[in-house]
Design an enzyme around this catalytic site. Structure first.
Site, PDB file in Angstrom:
ATOM      1  N   ASP A  16       9.918  -6.613  -9.375  1.00  0.00           N
ATOM      2  CA  ASP A  16      10.274  -5.754  -8.246  1.00  0.00           C
ATOM      3  C   ASP A  16       9.467  -4.459  -8.379  1.00  0.00           C
ATOM      4  O   ASP A  16       9.593  -3.742  -9.379  1.00  0.00           O
ATOM      5  CB  ASP A  16      11.782  -5.472  -8.335  1.00  0.00           C
ATOM      6  CG  ASP A  16      12.274  -4.545  -7.250  1.00  0.00           C
ATOM      7  OD1 ASP A  16      11.462  -3.967  -6.502  1.00  0.00           O
ATOM      8  OD2 ASP A  16      13.512  -4.379  -7.164  1.00  0.00           O
ATOM      9  N   ILE A  17       8.685  -4.151  -7.367  1.00  0.00           N
ATOM     10  CA  ILE A  17       7.786  -2.999  -7.468  1.00  0.00           C
ATOM     11  C   ILE A  17       8.542  -1.675  -7.578  1.00  0.00           C
ATOM     12  O   ILE A  17       8.022  -0.720  -8.157  1.00  0.00           O
ATOM     13  CB  ILE A  17       6.792  -3.000  -6.272  1.00  0.00           C
ATOM     14  CG1 ILE A  17       5.537  -2.209  -6.616  1.00  0.00           C
ATOM     15  CG2 ILE A  17       7.439  -2.488  -5.000  1.00  0.00           C
ATOM     16  CD1 ILE A  17       4.384  -2.421  -5.653  1.00  0.00           C
ATOM     17  N   ASN A  30       4.295  -0.991   8.136  1.00  0.00           N
ATOM     18  CA  ASN A  30       3.816  -1.323   9.491  1.00  0.00           C
ATOM     19  C   ASN A  30       3.141  -0.079  10.069  1.00  0.00           C
ATOM     20  O   ASN A  30       3.285   1.022   9.522  1.00  0.00           O
ATOM     21  CB  ASN A  30       4.963  -1.809  10.381  1.00  0.00           C
ATOM     22  CG  ASN A  30       6.118  -0.829  10.403  1.00  0.00           C
ATOM     23  OD1 ASN A  30       5.987   0.285  10.867  1.00  0.00           O
ATOM     24  ND2 ASN A  30       7.252  -1.247   9.841  1.00  0.00           N
ATOM     25  N   GLY A  38      11.342  -6.728   3.739  1.00  0.00           N
ATOM     26  CA  GLY A  38      10.441  -7.039   2.626  1.00  0.00           C
ATOM     27  C   GLY A  38      10.312  -5.893   1.636  1.00  0.00           C
ATOM     28  O   GLY A  38      11.282  -5.188   1.349  1.00  0.00           O
ATOM     29  N   VAL A  39       9.102  -5.707   1.147  1.00  0.00           N
ATOM     30  CA  VAL A  39       8.870  -4.685   0.123  1.00  0.00           C
ATOM     31  C   VAL A  39       9.054  -3.282   0.715  1.00  0.00           C
ATOM     32  O   VAL A  39       9.510  -2.357   0.033  1.00  0.00           O
ATOM     33  CB  VAL A  39       7.482  -4.896  -0.531  1.00  0.00           C
ATOM     34  CG1 VAL A  39       6.334  -4.564   0.390  1.00  0.00           C
ATOM     35  CG2 VAL A  39       7.382  -4.116  -1.821  1.00  0.00           C
ATOM     36  N   ASP A  40       8.747  -3.123   1.993  1.00  0.00           N
ATOM     37  CA  ASP A  40       8.944  -1.847   2.692  1.00  0.00           C
ATOM     38  C   ASP A  40      10.428  -1.451   2.655  1.00  0.00           C
ATOM     39  O   ASP A  40      10.784  -0.313   2.277  1.00  0.00           O
ATOM     40  CB  ASP A  40       8.457  -2.042   4.147  1.00  0.00           C
ATOM     41  CG  ASP A  40       8.251  -0.743   4.908  1.00  0.00           C
ATOM     42  OD1 ASP A  40       8.417   0.333   4.306  1.00  0.00           O
ATOM     43  OD2 ASP A  40       7.919  -0.817   6.109  1.00  0.00           O
ATOM     44  N   ALA A 128       6.027 -11.134   5.830  1.00  0.00           N
ATOM     45  CA  ALA A 128       6.239 -11.157   7.286  1.00  0.00           C
ATOM     46  C   ALA A 128       4.919 -11.315   8.050  1.00  0.00           C
ATOM     47  O   ALA A 128       4.903 -11.901   9.134  1.00  0.00           O
ATOM     48  CB  ALA A 128       6.936  -9.878   7.724  1.00  0.00           C
ATOM     49  N   TYR A 129       3.828 -10.806   7.508  1.00  0.00           N
ATOM     50  CA  TYR A 129       2.544 -10.848   8.217  1.00  0.00           C
ATOM     51  C   TYR A 129       1.787 -12.164   8.048  1.00  0.00           C
ATOM     52  O   TYR A 129       0.726 -12.362   8.642  1.00  0.00           O
ATOM     53  CB  TYR A 129       1.675  -9.647   7.840  1.00  0.00           C
ATOM     54  CG  TYR A 129       2.114  -8.346   8.511  1.00  0.00           C
ATOM     55  CD1 TYR A 129       3.190  -8.312   9.401  1.00  0.00           C
ATOM     56  CD2 TYR A 129       1.440  -7.148   8.270  1.00  0.00           C
ATOM     57  CE1 TYR A 129       3.597  -7.133  10.002  1.00  0.00           C
ATOM     58  CE2 TYR A 129       1.832  -5.962   8.886  1.00  0.00           C
ATOM     59  CZ  TYR A 129       2.909  -5.950   9.749  1.00  0.00           C
ATOM     60  OH  TYR A 129       3.298  -4.779  10.358  1.00  0.00           O
TER      61      TYR A 129
END
Ligand code: AR6
Length: 179
Positions: A16-17, A30, A38-40, A128-129
């Site tokens: 996990d970052i 985005n 997600g990570v965001d 997601a992308y």
């Protein structure tokens, strides 16, 4: 997995970052810098509201695809969060590889300009992308290795890969690149 590029280190870890102790954490944001999943979502949840306040104040127009901007890191142990905007996968003929490589180059340049010696990246665009993980791994690793070769900084770049399959794709790709 650890490789050396001159005096710099490139590391692949699964995890996990938000838990990484590094000078800068890169966010797969985005273009509105509006937060998301997600990570965001994980970075904003762990770092708290200061991050969104800072990006709203400094970058009211957001950030274009392939570019990167820095904000405070709120409650995270990192000094900065660097927000970069990956391309949405559209089949590969719409400049996705160049845009993804640019995310890494721009983020690393922002980090170096801020004096960061260690930087953690997620696998930008692979959630997601929809960027295919094998292709993203190759483009992302190459972009970082090229940057380290020419700029000889930062001292350490760490890819923090959340999913086992993504970690596997990056490890395989790095092995091929180092042959
Ligand atoms: N630490 C490290 N990696 C993570 C974590 C985590 N805590 N959580 C997820 N990942 P994504 P994108 C991985 O969708 O494809 C957002 O809503 C995940 O397994 O986060 O660039 C933004 O606001 C995947 O491998 O980013 C944008 O709208 C990788 O992070 C959009 O999603 C990237 O997945 C950006 O999409």
């Amino acid at each position: 997995m650890l490789v050396h590029a001159g005096k710099c280190r490139l590391l692949l870890v699964q995890g996990d970052i938000t838990q990484q102790h590094v000078d800068a954490i890169v966010n797969a944001a985005n273009s509105r810098l509006a937060g998301g999943g997600g990570v965001d979502g994980a970075i904003h949840a762990a770092g708290g509201p200061d991050i969104l306040e800072d990006t709203r104040r400094k970058y009211p127009n957001g950030c274009p695809v392939g570019d990167a901007v820095a904000s405070s890191a709120g409650r995270l142990s990192a000094g900065y969060v660097i927000h970069t905007v990956g391309p949405v996968w559209q089949g590969g003929q719409s400049g996705e590889a160049e845009a993804l490589a640019s995310c890494f180059r721009k983020s690393l340049q922002v980090a170096v300009d801020l004096g960061c010696k260690s930087v953690a990246f997620p696998a930008i665009s692979t959630g997601a992308y929809g960027y295919p993980r094998d292709l993203a791994a190759n483009v992302s690793l190459k972009a970082v290795l090229d940057f380290l070769k020419w700029h000889r900084q930062p001292d350490e770049v760490r890819f923090v890969l959340f999913e086992e399959g993504v970690f596997g794709a990056f490890a395989h790709s790095l092995e091929l690149l180092m042959k």
